[in-house]
Design an enzyme around this catalytic site. Sequence first.
Site, PDB file in Angstrom:
ATOM      1  N   LYS A  32     -28.851  20.810 -10.789  1.00 21.37           N
ATOM      2  CA  LYS A  32     -28.202  20.047 -11.871  1.00 21.37           C
ATOM      3  C   LYS A  32     -28.775  20.449 -13.228  1.00 21.37           C
ATOM      4  O   LYS A  32     -28.036  20.711 -14.172  1.00 21.37           O
ATOM      5  CB  LYS A  32     -28.413  18.553 -11.604  1.00 21.37           C
ATOM      6  CG  LYS A  32     -27.710  17.636 -12.571  1.00 21.37           C
ATOM      7  CD  LYS A  32     -27.437  16.280 -11.952  1.00 21.37           C
ATOM      8  CE  LYS A  32     -28.650  15.374 -11.946  1.00 21.37           C
ATOM      9  NZ  LYS A  32     -29.090  14.961 -13.270  1.00 21.37           N
TER      10      LYS A  32
ATOM     11  N   GLN B 214     -36.233  16.765 -21.118  1.00 21.30           N
ATOM     12  CA  GLN B 214     -35.070  16.572 -21.993  1.00 21.30           C
ATOM     13  C   GLN B 214     -35.508  16.476 -23.448  1.00 21.30           C
ATOM     14  O   GLN B 214     -34.877  17.063 -24.335  1.00 21.30           O
ATOM     15  CB  GLN B 214     -34.318  15.307 -21.575  1.00 21.30           C
ATOM     16  CG  GLN B 214     -33.689  15.434 -20.198  1.00 21.30           C
ATOM     17  CD  GLN B 214     -33.175  14.119 -19.649  1.00 21.30           C
ATOM     18  OE1 GLN B 214     -33.246  13.081 -20.311  1.00 21.30           O
ATOM     19  NE2 GLN B 214     -32.661  14.150 -18.434  1.00 21.30           N
TER      20      GLN B 214
ATOM     21  N   ASP C 257     -38.187  13.039 -10.051  1.00 21.69           N
ATOM     22  CA  ASP C 257     -36.866  12.679  -9.520  1.00 21.69           C
ATOM     23  C   ASP C 257     -36.889  12.430  -8.011  1.00 21.69           C
ATOM     24  O   ASP C 257     -35.913  11.939  -7.448  1.00 21.69           O
ATOM     25  CB  ASP C 257     -35.843  13.783  -9.836  1.00 21.69           C
ATOM     26  CG  ASP C 257     -35.456  13.781 -11.306  1.00 21.69           C
ATOM     27  OD1 ASP C 257     -35.732  12.777 -12.008  1.00 21.69           O
ATOM     28  OD2 ASP C 257     -34.874  14.780 -11.762  1.00 21.69           O
TER      29      ASP C 257
ATOM     30  N   LYS D 293     -35.199   5.534 -15.858  1.00 24.34           N
ATOM     31  CA  LYS D 293     -34.285   6.564 -15.324  1.00 24.34           C
ATOM     32  C   LYS D 293     -32.888   5.948 -15.198  1.00 24.34           C
ATOM     33  O   LYS D 293     -32.605   4.955 -15.853  1.00 24.34           O
ATOM     34  CB  LYS D 293     -34.820   7.064 -13.974  1.00 24.34           C
ATOM     35  CG  LYS D 293     -36.115   7.868 -14.113  1.00 24.34           C
ATOM     36  CD  LYS D 293     -35.857   9.192 -14.785  1.00 24.34           C
ATOM     37  CE  LYS D 293     -37.135   9.960 -15.037  1.00 24.34           C
ATOM     38  NZ  LYS D 293     -36.913  11.136 -15.870  1.00 24.34           N
TER      39      LYS D 293
ATOM     40  N   ARG E  40     -36.222   2.485 -11.329  1.00 21.91           N
ATOM     41  CA  ARG E  40     -36.375   2.949  -9.940  1.00 21.91           C
ATOM     42  C   ARG E  40     -37.551   2.289  -9.221  1.00 21.91           C
ATOM     43  O   ARG E  40     -37.584   2.285  -7.989  1.00 21.91           O
ATOM     44  CB  ARG E  40     -36.487   4.482  -9.902  1.00 21.91           C
ATOM     45  CG  ARG E  40     -35.147   5.132 -10.198  1.00 21.91           C
ATOM     46  CD  ARG E  40     -35.174   6.638 -10.119  1.00 21.91           C
ATOM     47  NE  ARG E  40     -33.815   7.159 -10.236  1.00 21.91           N
ATOM     48  CZ  ARG E  40     -33.502   8.407 -10.545  1.00 21.91           C
ATOM     49  NH1 ARG E  40     -34.474   9.286 -10.782  1.00 21.91           N
ATOM     50  NH2 ARG E  40     -32.245   8.799 -10.598  1.00 21.91           N
TER      51      ARG E  40
ATOM     52  N   ARG F 226     -29.704   8.547  -6.916  1.00 15.74           N
ATOM     53  CA  ARG F 226     -30.872   8.851  -6.075  1.00 15.74           C
ATOM     54  C   ARG F 226     -31.337   7.634  -5.272  1.00 15.74           C
ATOM     55  O   ARG F 226     -31.935   7.777  -4.213  1.00 15.74           O
ATOM     56  CB  ARG F 226     -32.002   9.428  -6.921  1.00 15.74           C
ATOM     57  CG  ARG F 226     -31.618  10.742  -7.604  1.00 15.74           C
ATOM     58  CD  ARG F 226     -32.833  11.548  -7.994  1.00 15.74           C
ATOM     59  NE  ARG F 226     -32.565  12.420  -9.136  1.00 15.74           N
ATOM     60  CZ  ARG F 226     -31.896  13.576  -9.079  1.00 15.74           C
ATOM     61  NH1 ARG F 226     -31.428  14.008  -7.942  1.00 15.74           N
ATOM     62  NH2 ARG F 226     -31.711  14.295 -10.176  1.00 15.74           N
TER      63      ARG F 226
HETATM   64  C1  S3P Z   1     -34.170  16.530 -16.467  1.00  9.85           C
HETATM   65  C2  S3P Z   1     -35.393  16.047 -16.829  1.00  9.85           C
HETATM   66  C3  S3P Z   1     -35.996  14.837 -16.270  1.00  9.85           C
HETATM   67  C4  S3P Z   1     -35.314  14.420 -14.986  1.00  9.85           C
HETATM   68  C5  S3P Z   1     -33.812  14.462 -15.087  1.00  9.85           C
HETATM   69  C6  S3P Z   1     -33.344  15.867 -15.438  1.00  9.85           C
HETATM   70  C7  S3P Z   1     -33.675  17.759 -17.103  1.00  9.85           C
HETATM   71  O1  S3P Z   1     -35.845  13.776 -17.178  1.00  9.85           O
HETATM   72  O2  S3P Z   1     -35.744  13.139 -14.587  1.00  9.85           O
HETATM   73  O3  S3P Z   1     -33.205  14.063 -13.874  1.00  9.85           O
HETATM   74  O4  S3P Z   1     -32.652  18.319 -16.662  1.00  9.85           O
HETATM   75  O5  S3P Z   1     -34.296  18.196 -18.075  1.00  9.85           O
HETATM   76  P1  S3P Z   1     -36.883  13.525 -18.393  1.00  9.85           P
HETATM   77  O6  S3P Z   1     -36.732  14.599 -19.372  1.00  9.85           O
HETATM   78  O7  S3P Z   1     -36.466  12.186 -18.943  1.00  9.85           O
HETATM   79  O8  S3P Z   1     -38.232  13.481 -17.757  1.00  9.85           O
END
Ligand code: S3P
Length: 431
Positions: free
Chosen positions: A22, A171, A317, A344, A348, A390
């Site tokens: 993803k 992110q 995750d 999240k 969770r 999830r």
């Molecule tokens: C992701 C970063 C993670 C993860 C999310 C996908 C990404 O989040 O939990 O499912 O694709 O960069 P955070 O950046 O909030 O840690």
Amino acid sequence: MPDVSLGPAKCLKGEVIPPSDKSISHRSIMLASLAKGKSEITGFLRSEDTMCTVNVFRALGVDIEEKPDKTTFVVDGKGLDSLKEAQGILDCGNSGTTMRMSSGILAGFPFMSILSGDASLSNRPMLRIVNPLREMGATVLGRNNGEFPPIVISGGDLRPIIHKTPVPSAQAKSAVLLAGLFTEGTTGVIESVRSRDHTERMLRAFGADVKVEALKVSVKGRPELTALNIDVPSDFSSAAFFIAAALLVEGSELTVRSVCLNPTRTGLLDVLRQMGADIEVVGKDAVSGEPVGDIHCKSSGLKGIEVSGDMIPSFIDEFPVFCVLAAAAEGETVIRDAGELRVKESDRITAMAKGLRAMGVEIEEFVDGMRIKGGSPLKGADIHSHGDHRIAMAFSIAALIAEGETRIENSQVVDVSFPGFYSVLEGLIEG
Ligand code: S3P
């Protein structure tokens, strides 16, 4: 939305290729949109989350063609400055990745962008991107002074910054690095623990000058990004549900194939091995700059463990399914320093504690984690997915070792990351 009912499984056998990654799928659309030329993305994850990113970039004027096989997407990029003001609101659905990372890109453009999402995304924290993007010179508004979506951005004329992320978040890191592409100069992000590094890897592959020194990542502004063909490997986070099922259901043996084994993502494997899991990993050639391999696992007796600190981001995750594994393990498992789990797609920690309690597990909840008393048999129960893909999948795995029937409410939410989850799982169950 429909509920699903599952009962105990005799055993799981065979081979499975989980859906594509993803995180990499989102990034492939975003970076290809900023590159010059046609990028072909094969093995794209066509899920609700990633289609939000496709639709956002289409709304910003990018020509993105979906081939009839539904997993090949061709993005006709026109270069760094080519995005156009969207006519409407950019709908990010349930996807934090779409909203936070697109915001970083949109901060580079002088036009107005409005990003909104569903009820879950509307309550997820945004200051981690809003603050650095404001510091770079973009005007960014959001509910409660930028804390929550919707987010309104009017950017352009950005200056580079060196930013320390308040929490390890790929992110947030990515949003700043992507905004950094639009500056004259070098933008850096310093993390306390390394979060997943797919953005850095892919930026480099598209031709950007990216430097990684310990916990600092920097990118040079105004690169010429050139179109690239990307083959997306399978998602470790989706693989984790099958790994868990194989370990938990007696007599099982599974091979999970072509999984992305990026070390910033596979912390669960290290933890499971320490818990006594019989797991063998066979690495293969890298695919599009990401390590890939097959994971062979057999049902194993597990013992409880303590997890905290720096190890948390590398399996953030996987916590929902990790909690299920811990509930089945002999002895106590203690999870600490995982407060991010509360923000999240659902809270969770509470969602897992409530559901596992309903299945007869003794749980103590902490602000930043929980204590799980493992080893007692699980009982089937009615489980709330809390609208979180999830959570729904984790309890579906718990159901396979519970006495009686488990009903997962709003099970369709799995489509966010894993359309077809239930039929793939059914296909692996013998007897
Ligand atoms: C992701 C970063 C993670 C993860 C999310 C996908 C990404 O989040 O939990 O499912 O694709 O960069 P955070 O950046 O909030 O840690």
